[in-house]
Design an enzyme around this catalytic site. Structure first.
Site, mmCIF file in Angstrom:
data_model
loop_
_atom_site.group_PDB
_atom_site.id
_atom_site.type_symbol
_atom_site.label_atom_id
_atom_site.label_comp_id
_atom_site.label_asym_id
_atom_site.label_seq_id
_atom_site.Cartn_x
_atom_site.Cartn_y
_atom_site.Cartn_z
ATOM 1 N N ASN A 93 -11.980 -20.705 -1.230
ATOM 2 C CA ASN A 93 -12.096 -21.317 -2.549
ATOM 3 C C ASN A 93 -13.244 -20.672 -3.331
ATOM 4 O OD1 ASN A 93 -11.813 -23.505 -4.640
ATOM 5 N ND2 ASN A 93 -13.912 -23.911 -3.953
ATOM 6 N N GLU A 94 -12.923 -20.121 -4.486
ATOM 7 C CA GLU A 94 -13.890 -19.571 -5.432
ATOM 8 C C GLU A 94 -14.945 -18.676 -4.770
ATOM 9 O OE1 GLU A 94 -15.407 -22.769 -7.834
ATOM 10 O OE2 GLU A 94 -13.451 -23.178 -8.728
ATOM 11 N N TYR A 180 -11.759 -24.628 -15.970
ATOM 12 C CA TYR A 180 -12.726 -25.700 -16.208
ATOM 13 C C TYR A 180 -13.465 -25.478 -17.531
ATOM 14 C CZ TYR A 180 -11.913 -27.206 -11.417
ATOM 15 O OH TYR A 180 -11.324 -27.662 -10.264
ATOM 16 N N GLU A 225 -6.420 -24.990 -9.732
ATOM 17 C CA GLU A 225 -7.316 -26.096 -10.076
ATOM 18 C C GLU A 225 -7.500 -26.131 -11.586
ATOM 19 O OE1 GLU A 225 -11.167 -26.210 -8.276
ATOM 20 O OE2 GLU A 225 -10.461 -25.455 -6.347
ATOM 21 N N TRP A 262 -7.613 -30.747 -10.051
ATOM 22 C CA TRP A 262 -8.731 -31.150 -9.195
ATOM 23 C C TRP A 262 -9.325 -32.420 -9.807
ATOM 24 C CZ3 TRP A 262 -10.951 -30.196 -4.603
ATOM 25 C CH2 TRP A 262 -12.224 -30.745 -4.374
#
Length: 314
Positions: A93-94, A180, A225, A262
């Site tokens: 993840n990321e 995001y 996400e 998310w």
């Protein structure tokens, strides 16, 4: 830990659900992941016990840490690769590699680790859960603020992020991006502009995956996400716009194949996320005072998307 994961997979199987299993974490630091492998490799104390902070790129220079991770992969993948509830694997993840402006360290690790995982399990789809920031493999997309989310001179240039280079590996079966806008530099923009920018973020990646200049060969794309601050009054409209684009692309049999928020939680789950991104199931008695009053509106958008996406894909 594996007993708990086995229980979770068994419960998902009973409900006809499948999971994309993320194999380690890169960002944020709170969840251990790559930084923890470095601590084990170098016998460092946890940062909460007075140990030093581990840079997010240290993992990519630590061969012992990478070997510890591969040992874990052997255990995890061999144990669960035949479980019906496993949909796919996610390398990390990321992941980020601060200090590497070339992107080479992360690209090399992704290619090598993807080949290693495919040697263990050639059947299940494989990806890596990167943010999606453009980098040195597409310099015309990584300069300035037209495509990447941060304005001006940003840390992206030294975070080792390189979407095009990340997915050049033939062992990766689909690409991932995250979204995001409340965390990124466009957080100061009006909320309607955040939605417009977010839709462009997705469509730019769709274009890049299809454009022969970048050599990604129409690799399928997933928005792995996304979320927007619950303080944003246009959050429901933002969710609806993402849902509408997803349905349009899936119905057209495009390369954009799905969207995941998310994150979804049981109402008993405390709001540990500092951005308060947690979403809670509707039609239950909410006892968690951290639940945003608009929670149910946003959940309804996601329920509608879930109901419609399978017929659209058929």
């Amino acid at each position: 830990m594996l007993d708990g994961l086995t229980w979770l997979l068994d419960e998902c199987q009973k409900r006809g659900l499948q999971l994309m299993l993320c194999l380690t974490n890169g960002n944020p630091a709170d969840y251990g992941g790559m930084r923890q492998y470095v601590r084990w490799s170098q016998n460092l104390q946890n940062q909460y016990e007075g140990g030093p902070d581990v840079p997010n790129g240290a993992f990519f220079d630590d061969q012992k840490a990478q070997q510890l991770y591969q040992n874990y992969l052997v255990t995890m993948i061999n144990k669960y690769k035949n479980h019906p509830a496993v949909h796919s694997w996610d390398l990390a993840n990321e992941p980020r590699c601060k200090g590497d402006a070339t992107g080479n360290k992360m690209n090399r690790w992704i290619a090598e680790t993807a080949a290693f995982v495919k040697g263990l399990d050639p059947v299940h789809p494989l990806t890596v859960g990167v943010d999606g920031f453009f980098g040195p493999s597409s310099p015309e997309l990584s300069r300035g603020d037209k495509y990447n989310p941060y304005y001006g001179d940003t840390d992206l240039a030294i975070e080792g992020c390189d979407f095009v280079g990340n997915f050049k590996s033939p062992n990766l079966d689909f690409a991932c991006i995250h979204l995001y806008p409340s965390n990124w530099a466009i957080a100061d923009s009006p909320s309607d502009n955040r939605t417009k920018w977010s839709l462009k973020w997705i469509t730019d990646h769709i274009t890049v995956c299809k454009d022969p200049r970048y050599g990604l060969n129409n690799i399928p794309l997933v928005l792995q996400e996304f979320n927007l601050s619950p303080d944003d009054e246009r959050r429901k409209d933002f969710f609806q716009a993402i849902s509408d684009l997803t349905l349009k692309e899936v119905a057209a049999n495009g390369i954009f194949r799905g969207t995941m928020v998310w994150c979804m939680c049981d109402p008993s789950q405390a709001q540990y996320d500092s951005e308060k991104y947690y979403l809670y199931a509707r039609s239950v008695s909410h006892t968690n005072n951290a639940i945003n009053p608009e929670n149910d509106n946003q959940i309804k958008v996601l329920e509608d998307l879930s109901d419609k996406i399978k017929p659209a894909a058929s």
